[in-house]
Design a protein around this motif. Structure first.
Motif, mmCIF file in Angstrom:
data_model
loop_
_atom_site.group_PDB
_atom_site.id
_atom_site.type_symbol
_atom_site.label_atom_id
_atom_site.label_comp_id
_atom_site.label_asym_id
_atom_site.label_seq_id
_atom_site.Cartn_x
_atom_site.Cartn_y
_atom_site.Cartn_z
ATOM 1 N N MET A 360 0.827 -1.195 0.000
ATOM 2 C CA MET A 360 0.000 0.000 0.000
ATOM 3 C C MET A 360 0.866 1.252 0.000
ATOM 4 O O MET A 360 2.071 1.185 0.291
ATOM 5 N N GLU A 362 0.687 3.418 2.251
ATOM 6 C CA GLU A 362 1.060 3.599 3.650
ATOM 7 C C GLU A 362 2.189 2.678 4.099
ATOM 8 O O GLU A 362 2.753 2.861 5.186
ATOM 9 N N THR A 363 2.517 1.656 3.300
ATOM 10 C CA THR A 363 3.613 0.739 3.649
ATOM 11 C C THR A 363 4.824 0.944 2.738
ATOM 12 O O THR A 363 5.719 0.104 2.701
ATOM 13 N N GLY A 367 4.594 -5.406 1.308
ATOM 14 C CA GLY A 367 3.656 -6.033 2.238
ATOM 15 C C GLY A 367 3.873 -7.528 2.199
ATOM 16 O O GLY A 367 4.532 -8.104 3.056
ATOM 17 N N CYS A 411 -3.992 -6.408 8.941
ATOM 18 C CA CYS A 411 -3.231 -5.381 9.640
ATOM 19 C C CYS A 411 -1.748 -5.669 9.467
ATOM 20 O O CYS A 411 -1.339 -6.827 9.410
ATOM 21 N N THR A 439 -5.405 -1.934 7.214
ATOM 22 C CA THR A 439 -5.267 -1.656 5.785
ATOM 23 C C THR A 439 -6.580 -1.402 5.063
ATOM 24 O O THR A 439 -6.585 -0.824 3.976
#
Length: 565
Positions: A360, A362-363, A367, A411, A439
């Motif tokens: 993502m 955000e990551t 992942g 998560c 997520t």
């Protein structure tokens, strides 16, 4: 066993434990320049720039940025397609001490303005194309935007070659004023490159990039990615490719770059990983199918990262079967779920492994991922990458952890997970409920640690009391021989509350089919509650800037229809 369940599925020689390097993002480039100065970093429409070339341009641009006020905490936007300007300015802004804010050239005007104002962008880099420059020029003075740095295709390509640039059609060069609010890229780099190294604090706290979420479910939010986040993400990808049988060879890979570098997938998986490994990037301004087919055969890339819609397009190209793909070690799919049927067809027709991963904004992208040394596990996005922990929580009770195999919200925890959302403390607190990042994806993990993503939490359809997951329906529809692309959303239904509606495009030359014929085809593949209640065949489906199918526009269309009914 000790450790995590997925560690038993790791390839030999690849440890899960990760020690993130304590270095800045520009240090990745500096080390590569020192190790591979004469290697080609960037092939842009046959203009080849070495690591030393790019390193010199970055230093000069860093000094140029500092001369116009860029320093610690100053936010500088990049509004660029895939050109060398992007690579140079990305690293230069960080060397100057600034923060990069990525913008998509495909964003709507309202979205661009929101990002400029929300991110507090003061300086922005773009090109003198009518498709780009005028859209930002109008924000000078009307927002906090103070200055535009304007590049040109002629900075790297001599005329008339740049007239062949895929984004240029006819007279598309914009008129740029000669005033104190504008600076040409050539002027930015007209110096000796002796920039002042900024003083940084702990790299886990030093903001490097504001990367806006796709906004597919609401207003885009700025994910705060630190130097430590992005360097950790790069190291996670490197470690995954090492082991007893390394996947990537240092200084020897050639990556075909059609994914936009302003998107987190390409930013990390292609640019940062490529630079850290001394790879050559065959840079395409954007995804043009004929050009991709040509360069797959002519420039002999060893790696091709893409999204599912790109592999669908390649399969449908008349010259796909004639193209020599033997140089490819593998293709990587991310950005959206990879339908198993598409994966099977591509591997069968290309003779090349197509491996799926998931991550993502955000990551910083990493992942989960599949590995070339393992047998493909259809429908799985792979196992957690080094240093990453994946857990599952109850959809209705965010802090309640579920048992292995139960479906819940995915998560993730790890050094690559963002510091939070820019100026949004409440959304940040909600996203990190229980100390792990939620997520919004629904999935489960099998006994070997492989993650299966069922759907987005917000896309789940509540039909007659049942939870219906659009991806299950999409994977089944993709098995129909006439279907090229497919997406499914939930629409209002007076009886069930919600029902599934399928939108499809057809394989070239295929005959259309009815809803009843589709339901009959799916009868042995789906439960009765999962069968689509509506079907719409279209010439094309909406896509995001990175090229993955987008549901947002379809939801809006259906809501408008219902409002008008």
């Amino acid at each position: 066993m000790d450790g995590h369940i997925w560690e038993k599925s790791y390839p030999p020689g690849v440890p899960w434990d990760l020690t993130p390097p304590d270095k800045t993002i520009p240090a990745l480039l500096d080390e590569a320049v020192a190790q591979w100065p004469r290697h080609v970093l960037c092939d842009f429409l046959d203009k080849r720039l070495s690591y030393a070339d790019i390193g010199d341009l970055v230093d000069r641009a860093a000094k140029g940025f500092q001369e116009i006020g860029v320093g610690k905490g100053v936010h500088v936007g990049l509004f660029l397609p895939n050109t060398p300007h992007y690579i140079v300015c990305f690293f230069a802004i960080l060397k100057a001490g600034g923060v990069v804010v990525n913008y998509s050239p495909l964003d709507a005007e309202a979205e661009l303005r929101h990002k400029v104002e929300d991110s507090e962008t003061e300086i922005l880099v773009t090109l003198d194309l009518n498709l780009l420059y005028p859209r930002m020029a109008g924000m000078l003075g009307a927002t906090g935007l103070k200055k535009l740095v304007v590049g040109s295709l002629a900075d790297f390509l001599p005329f008339p070659k740049n007239l062949l640039f895929p984004l240029v059609r006819g007279k598309e060069i914009a008129k740029v004023p000669d005033d104190d609010r504008h600076l040409r890229f050539k002027e930015l780099i007209a110096n000796d490159g002796r920039y002042e190294k900024p003083r940084l604090g702990p790299l886990t706290e030093e903001l490097a990039v504001l990367q806006y979420t796709g906004g597919t479910t609401g207003v885009p939010k700025g994910a705060m990615l630190t130097h430590a986040n992005l360097v950790s993400a790069t190291r996670q990808l490197q470690q995954w490719g090492e082991g007893d049988e390394p996947i990537l060879e240092q200084g020897k890979e050639r990556v075909l770059v059609v994914l936009p570098l302003f998107h987190i997938y390409a930013l990390t998986v292609i640019m940062l990983l490529g630079v850290a490994g001394g790879s050559e990037m065959i840079l395409h301004p954007r995804f043009e199918l004929d050009d991709v087919i040509r360069d797959l055969g002519r420039k002999r890339p060893t790696v091709f990262p893409g999204v599912p819609t790109m592999y669908t397009a390649i399969l449908g190209h008349p010259k796909a079967g004639e193209t020599d793909l033997t140089s490819l070690k593998f293709c990587n799919s991310g950005g959206a779920p990879l339908p198993p049927e598409l994966q099977r067809q591509f591997e069968e027709k290309s003779g090349c492994r197509l491996v799926e991963g998931w991550g993502m904004t955000e990551t910083c992208s990493p992942g989960t991922a599949n590995h070339l040394s393992a047998e493909p596990r259809a429908g799985s996005s792979g196992i957690p990458l080094p240093g990453i922990v994946i857990e599952f929580t109850d959809v209705d009770e965010p802090e309640k952890l579920l048992e292995l195999g139960e479906r819940g919200e995915i998560c993730i925890s790890g050094p690559n997970v963002m510091a939070g959302y820019w100026n949004k403390p409440e959304e940040t607190a909600e996203a990190f409920a229980g100390g792990r990042f939620h997520t919004g994806d629904i999935g489960y993990m099998d006994d070997d640690g492989y993650v299966f993503i069922v759907d987005r939490k917000k896309d789940m359809i509540l039909s007659g009391g049942y939870n219906v997951y659009p991806r299950n329906i999409e994977d089944a529809i993709y098995q129909h021989p006439a279907v090229a692309e497919c997406t499914v959303i939930g629409v209002a239904d007076d009886y069930r509350g919600q029902a599934a509606k399928a939108f499809v495009t057809l394989v070239e030359g295929a005959a259309p089919f009815t809803l009843e014929e589709l339901r009959e085809f799916l009868d042995d593949k789906l439960g009765r509650h999962e069968l689509p209640a509506a079907l719409e065949i279209r010439a094309e489906l909406p896509k995001t800037p990175v090229g993955k199918l987008s549901k947002k526009e379809l939801y809006q269309e259906e809501e408008a229809k219902r409002a008008d009914a």
